[in-house]
Design a protein around this motif. Structure first.
Motif: not given
Length: 153
Positions: A94-110, A126-131, A149-151
């Motif tokens: 689950g470390l990649a998920q946590k890292a993605i959440r953390a960078v989204e907190e730092l840089h904005g979630s959208s 993983l990426y689809e689960k993260m939105g 490619f994902y957005k």
């Protein structure tokens, strides 16, 4: 899990970890064009000198991976994760998920984008689960590998 900015003095350590993390995918797909495992330490140094941020992904004080965030801080320009990796011995925790959440907190979630290997279903999941949602754009790299490619809005 914590994020810690990577300093240019740590370029060689980052490069070694990146090669190790992407070695299996490099062997599987033989992708010399886009694989982070095929990058030189000089390329890493160049990226570290850019006005974007590389972070160590740390667990219990140990560097277990890294993530690079390209954030031009312009309203209409998407932020980009490229690359993100976790060393093989720390994957599936689950470390990649946590890292993605953390960078989204730092840089904005959208307003994010990234790409991954279409054939790597675990990465896509993983990426689809993260939105993140597929944009419909793909790029064939070779007869074994296609990038998808994902957005995330």
């Amino acid at each position: 899990m914590q994020l810690s900015r990577i300093d240019i003095k740590e370029a060689h350590k980052l490069w070694e970890m990146q090669v190790k993390a992407f070695a299996a995918l490099y062997q599987k797909y033989q992708d010399t064009e886009t694989s982070p495992a095929a990058e030189t330490v000089e390329r890493i140094m160049t990226r570290l000198q850019q006005p974007f941020t590389y972070y160590w992904i740390q667990e219990n004080g140990e560097n277990v991976g890294a993530v690079r965030v390209v954030d031009k801080k312009e309203k209409d320009t998407p932020k980009r994760i490229s690359p993100i990796f976790i060393l093989p011995q720390f994957q599936n925790q689950g470390l990649a998920q946590k890292a993605i959440r953390a960078v989204e907190e730092l840089h904005g979630s959208s307003n994010w984008e990234l790409d991954t290997i279409l054939q790597e279903k675990g990465n896509c999941y993983l990426y689809e689960k993260m939105g993140y949602r597929p944009t419909g754009k793909t790029k064939v790299i070779n007869d074994k590998m296609t990038l998808i490619f994902y957005k995330k809005d």
